[in-house]
Design a protein around this motif. Structure first.
Motif, short mmCIF file in Angstrom:
data_model
loop_
_atom_site.label_atom_id
_atom_site.label_comp_id
_atom_site.label_asym_id
_atom_site.label_seq_id
_atom_site.Cartn_x
_atom_site.Cartn_y
_atom_site.Cartn_z
N ASP A 50 6.71 -42.92 -3.84
CA ASP A 50 7.44 -43.36 -2.66
C ASP A 50 6.53 -43.26 -1.45
O ASP A 50 6.03 -42.18 -1.14
CB ASP A 50 8.69 -42.49 -2.48
N PHE A 51 6.33 -44.37 -0.74
CA PHE A 51 5.47 -44.41 0.43
C PHE A 51 6.31 -44.69 1.66
O PHE A 51 7.00 -45.70 1.73
CB PHE A 51 4.40 -45.50 0.26
N MET A 82 2.51 -40.44 7.89
CA MET A 82 2.87 -41.14 6.66
C MET A 82 3.18 -40.10 5.58
O MET A 82 2.70 -38.98 5.63
CB MET A 82 1.72 -42.02 6.19
N GLN A 83 3.97 -40.52 4.62
CA GLN A 83 4.27 -39.68 3.47
C GLN A 83 3.99 -40.47 2.21
O GLN A 83 4.29 -41.65 2.14
CB GLN A 83 5.73 -39.25 3.46
N LEU A 84 3.44 -39.81 1.23
CA LEU A 84 3.24 -40.39 -0.09
C LEU A 84 3.76 -39.36 -1.08
O LEU A 84 3.11 -38.35 -1.35
CB LEU A 84 1.76 -40.69 -0.33
N ASP A 114 4.73 -34.22 -1.73
CA ASP A 114 4.11 -35.13 -0.76
C ASP A 114 2.61 -34.87 -0.83
O ASP A 114 2.13 -33.83 -0.39
CB ASP A 114 4.65 -34.86 0.64
N THR A 129 0.16 -36.20 0.71
CA THR A 129 -0.63 -36.32 1.94
C THR A 129 -0.67 -35.03 2.73
O THR A 129 -1.38 -34.94 3.71
CB THR A 129 -0.07 -37.44 2.84
#
Length: 74
Positions: A16-17, A29-31, A54, A56
């Motif tokens: 999920d980005f 941002m989140q990855l 997450d 990142t």
């Protein structure tokens, strides 16, 4: 995604980005990577264990999360 091991077990994965649309609500941002394993009780019901992270952010800011789920299709 989903990979069926057999009629009772399957492995799931999700990526999920989220990107920063509004500075008011998000700071970066989140990855988020999520992985889980499900036991299919019947063709319409399952229970599962999941973990997500997450990737990142380091563990101090965003530790790995663990949880369980129950699902049913109608």
């Amino acid at each position: 995604g989903q990979y069926l091991l057999n009629s009772r077990w399957n492995i799931t994965g999700e990526l999920d980005f989220d990107f920063d649309l509004y500075d008011t609500y998000y700071d970066e941002m989140q990855l988020v990577f999520e992985m889980g394993i499900n036991y299919n009780i019947s063709p319409t019901k399952y229970v599962g264990l999941y973990t997500s992270k997450d990737v990142t952010r380091d563990f101090d800011e965003a530790p790995m999360a663990f949880g369980g789920r129950f699902g049913i299709d109608f």
